[in-house]
Design a protein around this motif. Structure first.
Motif, PDB file in Angstrom:
ATOM      1  N   SER A 105       3.734  73.178  85.480  1.00  0.00           N
ATOM      2  CA  SER A 105       3.741  72.634  84.120  1.00  0.00           C
ATOM      3  C   SER A 105       3.208  73.601  83.076  1.00  0.00           C
ATOM      4  O   SER A 105       3.658  73.598  81.926  1.00  0.00           O
ATOM      5  N   GLU A 106       2.253  74.457  83.449  1.00  0.00           N
ATOM      6  CA  GLU A 106       1.584  75.294  82.461  1.00  0.00           C
ATOM      7  C   GLU A 106       1.944  76.772  82.517  1.00  0.00           C
ATOM      8  O   GLU A 106       1.973  77.441  81.501  1.00  0.00           O
ATOM      9  N   HIS A 107       2.185  77.302  83.691  1.00  0.00           N
ATOM     10  CA  HIS A 107       2.265  78.754  83.820  1.00  0.00           C
ATOM     11  C   HIS A 107       3.657  79.311  84.112  1.00  0.00           C
ATOM     12  O   HIS A 107       3.974  80.422  83.706  1.00  0.00           O
ATOM     13  N   ALA A 164      -5.944  82.707  86.699  1.00  0.00           N
ATOM     14  CA  ALA A 164      -7.146  81.881  86.769  1.00  0.00           C
ATOM     15  C   ALA A 164      -6.764  80.485  86.292  1.00  0.00           C
ATOM     16  O   ALA A 164      -6.036  80.333  85.308  1.00  0.00           O
ATOM     17  N   ASP A 165      -7.246  79.437  86.985  1.00  0.00           N
ATOM     18  CA  ASP A 165      -6.782  78.092  86.666  1.00  0.00           C
ATOM     19  C   ASP A 165      -7.866  77.054  86.930  1.00  0.00           C
ATOM     20  O   ASP A 165      -7.710  76.162  87.763  1.00  0.00           O
ATOM     21  N   THR A 267     -13.434  75.446  90.116  1.00  0.00           N
ATOM     22  CA  THR A 267     -13.356  76.839  89.652  1.00  0.00           C
ATOM     23  C   THR A 267     -12.410  77.568  90.585  1.00  0.00           C
ATOM     24  O   THR A 267     -12.798  78.022  91.665  1.00  0.00           O
ATOM     25  N   ARG A 268     -11.168  77.635  90.211  1.00  0.00           N
ATOM     26  CA  ARG A 268     -10.144  78.093  91.142  1.00  0.00           C
ATOM     27  C   ARG A 268      -9.207  79.088  90.487  1.00  0.00           C
ATOM     28  O   ARG A 268      -9.129  79.203  89.257  1.00  0.00           O
ATOM     29  N   ASN A 269      -8.483  79.797  91.340  1.00  0.00           N
ATOM     30  CA  ASN A 269      -7.389  80.668  90.905  1.00  0.00           C
ATOM     31  C   ASN A 269      -6.094  80.166  91.515  1.00  0.00           C
ATOM     32  O   ASN A 269      -6.090  79.519  92.568  1.00  0.00           O
ATOM     33  N   LEU A 270      -5.000  80.474  90.862  1.00  0.00           N
ATOM     34  CA  LEU A 270      -3.689  80.251  91.455  1.00  0.00           C
ATOM     35  C   LEU A 270      -3.240  81.551  92.111  1.00  0.00           C
ATOM     36  O   LEU A 270      -3.389  82.629  91.536  1.00  0.00           O
ATOM     37  N   VAL A 271      -2.700  81.430  93.319  1.00  0.00           N
ATOM     38  CA  VAL A 271      -2.216  82.612  94.033  1.00  0.00           C
ATOM     39  C   VAL A 271      -0.765  82.404  94.444  1.00  0.00           C
ATOM     40  O   VAL A 271      -0.345  81.282  94.760  1.00  0.00           O
ATOM     41  N   LEU A 272      -0.019  83.481  94.409  1.00  0.00           N
ATOM     42  CA  LEU A 272       1.367  83.480  94.869  1.00  0.00           C
ATOM     43  C   LEU A 272       1.362  83.842  96.347  1.00  0.00           C
ATOM     44  O   LEU A 272       0.810  84.877  96.735  1.00  0.00           O
TER      45      LEU A 272
END
Length: 314
Positions: A105-107, A164-165, A267-272
Motif C-alpha cells: 500500500s505504501e512503498h 525502514a517501516d 521497530t522493523r524494516n522491510l526486506v526483499l
C-alpha cells in the motif's frame, strides 16, 4: 507420461488456486478443457493428481511431485526466455510476488509502475500476505519474490534491505494519548480500535502480538485501506496502528497524531526476499535490481550471494 508446458502451467495454477475453475481462468482456458487435460495427465500416469472435494481440490502425493518438477521446468523456461530476450526486443516473463500490507500500500505502487512502464514484456502477479505466509511460500517455491518484515525468521533465504517501516499508533488530534512520547501494545490493548479488514496482513500481525499478551483487540470498524483507517481515526471513532509512512502521508488531511510504539516488533524494516538471487530468471533479477534501486551493486551481490546472506544493499 506425455505433458506439455500448457499442462504444467495449468496444473500449477490449479494447485495455487485450489480449484480447477480458478486454475482454468488463470491459464485462460475453459473449465471443460482444463478438466480434460488434468484427466489425461492422470490417465497417463495411472494415479490421481488431485482429490476433488466439495469446496475445491487437494494435491495428492503424486501431484506434489509433479508440482515440484513443473515449477522447476517453468522457471527454467522463463530463464531461457529472459536470457534470449537480451538478443531480441527485450525481457519477457511473469513475476509472482507476495508482500505485506505496508509494502503493497505504501512503498511498491510507484516503484512497480516505473518498472512496468519500462518493460512492456514483463507482468507481475502481486498479492498481499502476512510475512510468515510469504517466507513459507518462498521456501515452498510458490512465489519468486517476497517483501516481509525482518521480524520473521529468514533462515535459508537471501534477503536485502528495502525500506525502514516502523509501526506507530495514530490517534485523533486532542486525544488523551496524543502527547505521549511512546506507548506499548500492552498499554493500549484495551482501547477501541479502528483497523484493517480481517485477513489483511497487518490485521493478522497485530492479532498475533495481542494474543501473546493474552488480549484480543476490540474493533469499532474495519476498513479496506490505510487512508480510510486514518480518516476514521481522525473523526474520533477509535485509535489505530499503521505503518509510519501512512501516518505521515495522511496525518494532516486526516487530522491525526502519531505516537511511536515501544514494542521491539514495531521497530522493523522491510526486506526483499528470495530463495536465491542467482537462480532467478533474468527478468526477475531485473525487477530485483529495480526495486532495490542499485543495479551495479545488485549485479555484484548476485555473484557472491549465498542463501544465508543477511546483508542489505543500502
Amino acid at each position: 507420461m506425455h505433458v506439455d508446458l500448457t499442462d504444467l502451467r495449468l496444473f500449477l495454477n490449479v494447485a495455487e488456486a485450489g480449484t480447477i475453475t480458478g486454475g482454468a481462468q488463470a491459464t485462460h482456458m475453459t473449465l471443460a478443457s482444463a478438466s480434460e487435460r488434468i484427466r489425461g495427465m492422470e490417465q497417463d500416469l495411472g494415479t490421481p493428481l488431485l482429490l476433488r472435494e466439495r469446496r475445491g481440490v487437494t494435491v495428492t502425493p503424486a501431484g506434489r511431485t509433479l508440482l515440484h518438477h513443473a515449477r522447476q521446468v517453468l522457471r527454467q523456461v522463463e530463464r531461457m526466455q529472459g536470457e534470449l530476450g537480451d538478443f531480441g526486443s527485450g525481457f519477457r516473463g511473469h513475476v509472482r510476488m507476495l508482500c505485506n500490507t505496508s509494502a503493497i500500500s505504501e512503498h511498491l505502487p510507484k516503484v512497480l509502475c516505473g518498472f512496468l512502464a519500462a518493460h512492456a514484456g514483463i507482468s507481475i502477479d502481486l498479492q498481499e500476505r502476512s510475512s510468515d505466509e510469504i517466507v513459507d511460500a518462498l521456501r515452498n517455491d510458490v512465489c519468486d519474490l517476497g517483501i516481509v518484515s525482518d521480524s520473521v525468521a529468514l533462515h535459508g533465504l537471501a534477503h536485502y534491505l528495502f525500506r525502514a517501516d516502523p509501526l506507530c499508533l495514530v490517534v485523533p488530534q486532542g486525544h488523551r494519548l496524543a502527547g505521549r512520547r511512546a506507548l506499548s501494545l500492552a498499554e493500549i490493548a484495551d482501547e477501541q480500535f479502528v483497523g484493517l479488514a480481517e485477513g489483511s496482513a497487518l490485521h493478522e500481525h497485530l492479532a498475533q502480538h495481542a494474543r501473546r499478551l493474552g488480549k484480543r483487540l476490540s474493533y469499532r470498524i474495519r476498513l479496506r485501506g490505510l487512508e480510510s483507517l486514518c480518516r476514521v481515526v481522525g473523526h474520533g471513532i477509535g485509535v489505530g496502528i499503521v505503518p509510519q509512512a501512512a501516518a505521515v502521508r495522511y496525518g494532516r488531511t486526516a487530522r491525526i497524531k502519531r505516537v511511536p510504539l515501544s514494542d521491539p516488533w514495531a521497530t522493523r524494516n522491510l526486506v526483499l526476499c528470495m530463495r536465491s538471487l542467482q537462480e532467478l530468471p533474468q527478468h526477475v533479477q531485473l525487477l530485483v535490481r529495480h526495486v532495490l534501486g542499485q543495479p551495479a551493486r545488485a549485479a555484484r551481490a548476485a555473484k557472491r550471494e549465498s542463501p544465508q546472506q543477511a546483508s542489505g544493499w543500502a
